[in-house]
Design a protein around this motif. Sequence first.
Motif, mmCIF file in Angstrom:
data_model
loop_
_atom_site.group_PDB
_atom_site.id
_atom_site.type_symbol
_atom_site.label_atom_id
_atom_site.label_comp_id
_atom_site.label_asym_id
_atom_site.label_seq_id
_atom_site.Cartn_x
_atom_site.Cartn_y
_atom_site.Cartn_z
ATOM 1 N N ILE A 1 3.953 -12.199 10.527
ATOM 2 C CA ILE A 1 3.251 -11.214 9.823
ATOM 3 C C ILE A 1 3.432 -10.986 8.179
ATOM 4 O O ILE A 1 4.613 -11.433 7.977
ATOM 5 N N VAL A 2 2.297 -11.055 7.744
ATOM 6 C CA VAL A 2 2.216 -11.096 6.203
ATOM 7 C C VAL A 2 1.827 -9.927 5.592
ATOM 8 O O VAL A 2 0.837 -9.091 6.108
ATOM 9 N N ALA A 3 2.156 -9.400 4.550
ATOM 10 C CA ALA A 3 2.044 -8.186 4.096
ATOM 11 C C ALA A 3 1.385 -8.323 2.472
ATOM 12 O O ALA A 3 2.067 -9.302 1.801
ATOM 13 N N PRO A 4 0.185 -7.862 2.322
ATOM 14 C CA PRO A 4 -0.023 -7.688 0.816
ATOM 15 C C PRO A 4 0.827 -6.987 -0.015
ATOM 16 O O PRO A 4 1.141 -5.907 0.209
ATOM 17 N N VAL A 5 1.277 -7.449 -1.164
ATOM 18 C CA VAL A 5 2.376 -6.732 -1.865
ATOM 19 C C VAL A 5 1.462 -6.402 -3.346
ATOM 20 O O VAL A 5 1.115 -7.186 -3.654
ATOM 21 N N PRO A 6 1.446 -5.123 -3.434
ATOM 22 C CA PRO A 6 0.753 -4.665 -4.796
ATOM 23 C C PRO A 6 1.022 -5.569 -5.810
ATOM 24 O O PRO A 6 2.403 -5.790 -6.398
ATOM 25 N N ASN A 7 0.143 -6.147 -6.652
ATOM 26 C CA ASN A 7 0.270 -6.961 -7.730
ATOM 27 C C ASN A 7 1.080 -8.010 -7.691
ATOM 28 O O ASN A 7 1.621 -8.782 -8.602
ATOM 29 N N CYS B 1 4.422 0.393 6.653
ATOM 30 C CA CYS B 1 5.660 -0.234 7.086
ATOM 31 C C CYS B 1 6.764 -0.291 5.864
ATOM 32 O O CYS B 1 7.933 -0.435 6.064
ATOM 33 N N ARG B 2 6.268 0.038 4.708
ATOM 34 C CA ARG B 2 7.204 -0.131 3.536
ATOM 35 C C ARG B 2 8.030 1.171 3.793
ATOM 36 O O ARG B 2 7.891 2.391 3.492
ATOM 37 N N MET B 3 9.288 0.674 3.414
ATOM 38 C CA MET B 3 10.239 1.822 3.704
ATOM 39 C C MET B 3 10.693 2.228 2.139
ATOM 40 O O MET B 3 10.773 3.282 2.035
#
Length: 113
Positions: free
Chosen positions: A58-64, A100-102
Motif C-alpha cells: 500500500i502506497v500513499a501520496p505524501v503532500p509535497n 488514514c493519516r493519524m
Amino acid sequence: MEFFQMLAWRWDVTAAKKLTQGRTPDGRIEPSEWAGMLRLVAINAEHATQVDLSEPLIVAPVPNGGLLIIDGWHRLRKALDTGVPELFAVVLTAEEELTCRMFGGEKGEGYIR
C-alpha cells in the motif's frame, strides 16, 4: 491497530487495508529503487522471510513528497533478498491518504486528528 510511522508522520495501516481490500493493484514497485529507504524502517528479519509477496503493498501520496510505502516493507525486504524485481501496489488517493493519516503534515490536512 496496525500503523506505520516515518519521521513525524503516522498512518493507520488497518484503515488503509480496509479501504483497499479487494482492489486491483494499480501500481508497481521496483524493490531495488527503495532499498536505501530500508535503513529508516525497523525490519524483523525472521518475519520478512515468511511474508506473502503476492499481497500488494500500500502506497500513499505524501503532500509535497511524492509516494511512500505505508504497508509492505517486510515484503520489500524479502523481494530484495530473493531477487524479485517487481511488486504490485495499491496507491491510495489523496483523500484516502488523508483519511488514514493519524498525524503529520499541515493543520487542516490530517494533523493530529
